[in-house]
Design a protein around this motif. Structure first.
Motif, PDB file in Angstrom:
ATOM      1  N   ALA A 194       0.633  -1.210  -0.024  1.00 56.40           N
ATOM      2  CA  ALA A 194       0.171   0.028   0.140  1.00 56.40           C
ATOM      3  C   ALA A 194       0.859   1.183  -0.044  1.00 56.40           C
ATOM      4  N   SER A 195       0.530   2.343  -0.589  1.00 61.94           N
ATOM      5  CA  SER A 195       1.093   3.568  -0.693  1.00 61.94           C
ATOM      6  C   SER A 195      -0.035   4.681  -0.470  1.00 61.94           C
ATOM      7  N   GLU A 196       0.466   5.759  -0.286  1.00 58.80           N
ATOM      8  CA  GLU A 196      -0.424   7.078  -0.305  1.00 58.80           C
ATOM      9  C   GLU A 196      -1.342   7.274  -1.424  1.00 58.80           C
ATOM     10  N   ILE A 197      -2.451   7.380  -0.625  1.00 56.40           N
ATOM     11  CA  ILE A 197      -3.783   7.604  -1.649  1.00 56.40           C
ATOM     12  C   ILE A 197      -4.033   8.937  -1.887  1.00 56.40           C
ATOM     13  N   THR A 198      -4.456   9.769  -3.000  1.00 53.51           N
ATOM     14  CA  THR A 198      -4.684  10.993  -3.224  1.00 53.51           C
ATOM     15  C   THR A 198      -6.017  10.895  -3.314  1.00 53.51           C
ATOM     16  N   LYS A 199      -6.753  11.848  -2.529  1.00 55.37           N
ATOM     17  CA  LYS A 199      -8.359  12.034  -2.417  1.00 55.37           C
ATOM     18  C   LYS A 199      -8.705  12.804  -3.656  1.00 55.37           C
ATOM     19  N   LEU A 200      -9.906  12.708  -4.097  1.00 56.53           N
ATOM     20  CA  LEU A 200     -10.430  13.297  -5.482  1.00 56.53           C
ATOM     21  C   LEU A 200     -11.712  13.769  -5.046  1.00 56.53           C
ATOM     22  N   PRO A 201     -12.208  15.029  -5.167  1.00 54.92           N
ATOM     23  CA  PRO A 201     -13.521  15.399  -4.949  1.00 54.92           C
ATOM     24  C   PRO A 201     -14.423  14.609  -6.016  1.00 54.92           C
ATOM     25  N   ASN A 202     -15.706  14.695  -5.533  1.00 52.20           N
ATOM     26  CA  ASN A 202     -16.771  14.085  -6.356  1.00 52.20           C
ATOM     27  C   ASN A 202     -16.588  12.747  -7.042  1.00 52.20           C
ATOM     28  N   THR A 203     -16.129  11.995  -6.011  1.00 55.67           N
ATOM     29  CA  THR A 203     -16.080  10.479  -6.310  1.00 55.67           C
ATOM     30  C   THR A 203     -17.259   9.707  -5.943  1.00 55.67           C
ATOM     31  N   PRO A 204     -17.293   8.316  -6.292  1.00 53.01           N
ATOM     32  CA  PRO A 204     -18.264   7.563  -5.778  1.00 53.01           C
ATOM     33  C   PRO A 204     -17.898   7.580  -4.384  1.00 53.01           C
ATOM     34  N   THR A 205     -18.848   6.998  -3.358  1.00 53.22           N
ATOM     35  CA  THR A 205     -18.577   6.893  -1.968  1.00 53.22           C
ATOM     36  C   THR A 205     -17.653   5.441  -1.746  1.00 53.22           C
ATOM     37  N   SER A 206     -17.578   4.475  -2.656  1.00 54.57           N
ATOM     38  CA  SER A 206     -16.970   3.409  -2.566  1.00 54.57           C
ATOM     39  C   SER A 206     -15.402   3.547  -3.097  1.00 54.57           C
ATOM     40  N   MET A 207     -15.094   4.722  -3.624  1.00 57.12           N
ATOM     41  CA  MET A 207     -13.675   5.031  -3.980  1.00 57.12           C
ATOM     42  C   MET A 207     -12.922   5.796  -3.001  1.00 57.12           C
ATOM     43  N   LEU A 208     -11.640   5.120  -2.562  1.00 57.12           N
ATOM     44  CA  LEU A 208     -11.166   5.998  -1.552  1.00 57.12           C
ATOM     45  C   LEU A 208     -10.109   7.101  -1.979  1.00 57.12           C
ATOM     46  N   GLY A 209      -9.921   7.079  -3.427  1.00 58.15           N
ATOM     47  CA  GLY A 209      -9.026   7.947  -4.149  1.00 58.15           C
ATOM     48  C   GLY A 209      -8.257   7.525  -5.250  1.00 58.15           C
ATOM     49  N   VAL A 210      -7.285   8.056  -5.523  1.00 58.92           N
ATOM     50  CA  VAL A 210      -6.300   7.067  -6.690  1.00 58.92           C
ATOM     51  C   VAL A 210      -4.895   7.305  -6.472  1.00 58.92           C
ATOM     52  N   ILE A 211      -4.289   6.274  -6.922  1.00 55.79           N
ATOM     53  CA  ILE A 211      -2.826   6.111  -6.461  1.00 55.79           C
ATOM     54  C   ILE A 211      -1.894   6.267  -7.822  1.00 55.79           C
ATOM     55  N   ASN A 212      -0.757   6.181  -8.004  1.00 56.22           N
ATOM     56  CA  ASN A 212       0.103   6.332  -9.058  1.00 56.22           C
ATOM     57  C   ASN A 212       0.955   4.982  -9.166  1.00 56.22           C
ATOM     58  N   ASP A 230     -21.760   5.514 -10.771  1.00 55.14           N
ATOM     59  CA  ASP A 230     -20.245   5.502 -10.264  1.00 55.14           C
ATOM     60  C   ASP A 230     -19.328   5.396 -11.457  1.00 55.14           C
ATOM     61  N   GLU A 231     -19.409   4.904 -12.260  1.00 54.70           N
ATOM     62  CA  GLU A 231     -18.659   5.088 -13.622  1.00 54.70           C
ATOM     63  C   GLU A 231     -18.374   6.507 -14.065  1.00 54.70           C
ATOM     64  N   LYS A 232     -19.538   7.024 -14.142  1.00 56.97           N
ATOM     65  CA  LYS A 232     -19.570   8.317 -14.639  1.00 56.97           C
ATOM     66  C   LYS A 232     -19.017   9.389 -13.791  1.00 56.97           C
ATOM     67  N   LEU A 233     -19.309   9.157 -12.453  1.00 56.70           N
ATOM     68  CA  LEU A 233     -18.587  10.046 -11.531  1.00 56.70           C
ATOM     69  C   LEU A 233     -17.213   9.726 -11.541  1.00 56.70           C
ATOM     70  N   LEU A 234     -16.591   8.677 -11.637  1.00 54.95           N
ATOM     71  CA  LEU A 234     -15.511   8.388 -11.615  1.00 54.95           C
ATOM     72  C   LEU A 234     -14.635   8.836 -12.942  1.00 54.95           C
ATOM     73  N   ASP A 235     -15.395   8.864 -14.021  1.00 56.14           N
ATOM     74  CA  ASP A 235     -14.607   9.176 -15.302  1.00 56.14           C
ATOM     75  C   ASP A 235     -14.523  10.989 -15.297  1.00 56.14           C
ATOM     76  N   GLU A 236     -15.500  11.521 -14.641  1.00 61.34           N
ATOM     77  CA  GLU A 236     -15.491  13.039 -14.637  1.00 61.34           C
ATOM     78  C   GLU A 236     -14.234  13.329 -13.733  1.00 61.34           C
ATOM     79  N   ALA A 237     -14.287  12.840 -12.489  1.00 62.44           N
ATOM     80  CA  ALA A 237     -13.021  13.057 -11.381  1.00 62.44           C
ATOM     81  C   ALA A 237     -11.792  12.920 -12.078  1.00 62.44           C
TER      82      ALA A 237
END
Length: 153
Positions: A30-48, A141-148
């Motif tokens: 596991a590494s640091e997760i970057t939070k993103l606004p307006n994502t589905p609640t089932s998503m913690l954020g993103v990683i590289n 959720d897919e739509k929100l994720l694509d937008e974020a």
């Protein structure tokens, strides 16, 4: 005799889950997760991951399990969906198992509330729930994720 199936088994809160090996790219620390606004609640954020921005899915939230802070002892399971790569926050990888398809119990035979699972298999006296990753994100959720993710480009 049925076909042989390879599954990647992992733990979340002492419960064993699995995904088909064909959908798993790799398991990484596991590494640091970057939070993103307006994502589905089932998503913690993103990683590289190897220069690629990958969303981190939260199975804990999906299964109503206690939330946990990401720590150095945790892992991300990188998996393929039809539309993208995703990371799943897991407690511990358990390894790869090979089972006969005939040992797989269809989740519909257990309960109609288990549509997110492909099936269940018994392993060392425990039940392993085989998750259907394609059912994780709803079309909304897919739509929100694509937008974020589009805001990152």
């Amino acid at each position: 005799m049925g076909e042989l199936i390879n599954l990647v088994v992992f733990l979340i809160e002492q419960q064993r889950y699995a995904l088909p090996l064909a959908s798993v790219v790799r398991i990484v620390s596991a590494s640091e997760i970057t939070k993103l606004p307006n994502t589905p609640t089932s998503m913690l954020g993103v990683i590289n991951f190897q220069g690629e921005v990958i969303p981190v899915l939260n199975l804990r939230q999906r299964f109503n399990l206690p939330e946990k802070e990401v720590g150095t002892k945790h892992h991300f399971l990188i998996a393929l969906l039809p539309t993208r790569k995703v990371a799943i926050f897991i407690d511990e990888p358990q390894g790869v198992i090979e089972i006969n398809e005939s040992l797989l119990v269809d989740s519909d035979q257990i309960s109609s509330d288990m549509e997110q699972f492909q099936g269940i298999v018994k392993l060392d006296g425990d039940l392993v729930l085989i998750y259907d990753l394609e059912k994780f994100l709803s079309p909304n959720d897919e739509k929100l994720l694509d937008e974020a993710l589009g805001q990152l480009a």
